[in-house]
Design a protein around this motif. Structure first.
Motif, short mmCIF file in Angstrom:
data_model
loop_
_atom_site.label_atom_id
_atom_site.label_comp_id
_atom_site.label_asym_id
_atom_site.label_seq_id
_atom_site.Cartn_x
_atom_site.Cartn_y
_atom_site.Cartn_z
N GLY A 83 0.80 -1.23 0.00
CA GLY A 83 0.00 0.00 0.00
C GLY A 83 0.83 1.28 0.00
O GLY A 83 0.33 2.34 -0.36
N VAL A 84 2.09 1.22 0.42
CA VAL A 84 2.93 2.42 0.48
C VAL A 84 3.69 2.54 -0.85
O VAL A 84 4.66 1.82 -1.08
N TYR A 85 3.23 3.43 -1.71
CA TYR A 85 3.76 3.56 -3.08
C TYR A 85 3.73 2.22 -3.81
O TYR A 85 4.52 1.98 -4.73
N GLY A 86 2.86 1.31 -3.39
CA GLY A 86 2.77 0.00 -4.00
C GLY A 86 1.63 -0.07 -4.99
O GLY A 86 1.06 0.95 -5.40
N MET A 87 1.28 -1.28 -5.39
CA MET A 87 0.30 -1.48 -6.45
C MET A 87 -1.15 -1.50 -5.96
O MET A 87 -2.07 -1.53 -6.77
N ALA A 88 -1.38 -1.48 -4.64
CA ALA A 88 -2.74 -1.64 -4.14
C ALA A 88 -3.69 -0.58 -4.71
O ALA A 88 -4.80 -0.90 -5.15
N GLY A 89 -3.24 0.67 -4.72
CA GLY A 89 -4.12 1.73 -5.22
C GLY A 89 -4.46 1.55 -6.68
O GLY A 89 -5.63 1.63 -7.08
N LEU A 90 -3.44 1.26 -7.48
CA LEU A 90 -3.65 1.11 -8.93
C LEU A 90 -4.55 -0.10 -9.23
O LEU A 90 -5.37 -0.05 -10.15
N TYR A 92 -7.04 -1.15 -7.41
CA TYR A 92 -8.42 -0.69 -7.22
C TYR A 92 -8.87 0.20 -8.38
O TYR A 92 -9.99 0.07 -8.89
N GLU A 93 -7.98 1.09 -8.82
CA GLU A 93 -8.35 1.99 -9.92
C GLU A 93 -8.65 1.22 -11.20
O GLU A 93 -9.64 1.46 -11.88
N ILE A 103 -11.02 -8.18 -3.87
CA ILE A 103 -9.64 -7.69 -3.71
C ILE A 103 -9.26 -7.67 -2.23
O ILE A 103 -10.00 -7.15 -1.41
N VAL A 105 -5.92 -6.67 0.33
CA VAL A 105 -4.57 -6.10 0.43
C VAL A 105 -3.88 -6.73 1.63
O VAL A 105 -4.38 -6.69 2.75
N VAL A 106 -2.73 -7.34 1.39
CA VAL A 106 -1.93 -7.95 2.47
C VAL A 106 -0.72 -7.04 2.73
O VAL A 106 0.13 -6.90 1.85
#
Lengths: 249, 249
Positions: A83-90, A92-93, A103, A105-106
């Motif tokens: 989640g920290v500058y990782g792929m989790a946000g993208l 979701y987008e 989805i 997030v681990v």
């Protein structure tokens, strides 16, 4: 039908969590940036894995979501925390372009926490995490955040402090911090290759950090607050427990 | 002769790392706050453990360092990460009173990362971590950090947002954020009992967060930046990859 975004921790080794390990074991397909897939390849030899190179983040996430929408159990792996500058946000987008999937997030140990542990205890008080990469963020915004964090005496942790095309960014950042209230003697430190071969930690003053040429793209940088000190060579930010005791409270 | 400061992650369960588990297994003595010892008691039934209550941090750390200086292999356990408002800093400070010992900090998943994963992906861009507890930090300093973080459009993660004696602190913090540039419609979220029984995540606007009465001392609070949005009920801060693609870069 399911997509898990997994943080591998700094080196995908002993700092991997039980939940992250299980998510990879249960996945039909593991997707990630080439260098991160390489970190786990040997630990999960029979697993189907697909990697893509740098700057292919959107393609990689679309491939993963598409496979999950098609019925697979997919794990997308990220270095550090997902989640920290990782792929989790993208993820979701991008998921908005596909039929709904489940989805999860681990989380993983992010470089701020992993690097802090190598240096000692620099993050024991309020801190700000800032990426110096201006590939996706206007430099003016980064400057503003550096200035604000310095003025409010945050401990500061810098991700992506330097790259080939941004060789003077750390120096520019240090100059902003110095202009906005950080003392040149502020205790600083940096860690290269956290949790990987070649791990190396250095402590120095902010003045020395500004002129340091060793910091590279695999380095995480820590700038102390006004209370941060060196104890036996370790970078330590006091929380205030001992100071309260000394004041007799 | 050795002391390891171990972060247990949010609930000391599946988010425990392999290194943390090994450190506890190898310890002769495990020391921690009563509630954290309770989290791991059943997993390590034969291990000698000593716990002390709240506000006994200095005593606890002295006991641990003294035992290590006396020849034991000691693990000090902390919830979340051992370095983020954890005992790592105090252990280093207290260690100066004793003969030299070997100290290792083992990071864990801090509540910022653990809570973010439950909510979605709120920390995918620059963020500031601030504790609202003024037991050890003057409130004026906390106010200054809140204001600076709001003005520079950081995502903000709040630890210790409320306690019995500080029932209006979250409201006061939200008012500062609102005064310093955060929109009342900023996407926010909070997670109670991360990784433990009773885990519960809520998303809301900053305006609603200000008047929320559910947030308690076991809650971690997230305030988005100006780009943070809700995607399928999840709190997501875009990193900018998709926006770059849309701009044709």
């Amino acid at each position: 039908m399911k997509l898990t975004v997994v943080g591998l921790g700094p080196g995908a080794g002993e700092d991997l969590t039980g939940r992250a390990r299980r998510a990879i074991e249960e996945a039909d397909l593991v997707v990630g940036y080439t260098a991160y897939i390489a970190l786990i390849r040997d630990q999960f030899p029979d697993k189907e894995m697909r990697s893509t190179g740098m700057k292919k983040e959107v393609d990689r996430c679309r491939m993963a979501v598409e496979a999950a929408a098609g019925g697979k159990n997919v794990a997308v792996v990220c270095s550090g925390d997902s989640g920290v500058y990782g792929m989790a946000g993208l993820i979701y987008e991008v998921s908005r372009e596909f039929p709904p999937i489940d989805i999860e997030v681990v989380p993983g140990i992010t470089a701020a926490c992993g690097g802090a542990a190598v240096l000692g205890a620099p993050l024991t008080h309020d801190f700000a995490v800032i990426s110096l990469s201006d590939l996706l963020t206007p430099w003016e915004k980064i400057e503003k955040r550096l200035a604000a964090a310095a003025e409010a005496d945050f401990v500061i942790c810098l991700y992506n402090p330097r790259s080939h095309s941004r060789s003077d960014y750390l120096r520019r950042a240090c100059d902003i911090l110095l202009t906005h209230g950080k003392s040149p003697d502020t205790v600083c430190g940096f860690v290269q290759n956290i949790g990987r071969e070649g791990e190396r930690a250095v402590t120095c003053s902010l003045k020395a950090l500004r002129d340091n040429e060793d910091v590279d793209m695999f380095t995480t940088v820590f700038i102390g607050n006004s209370q941060t000190e060196l104890i036996g060579g370790r970078m330590v930010t006091p929380r205030g427990y001992l100071q309260r005791e000394e004041n007799g409270k």
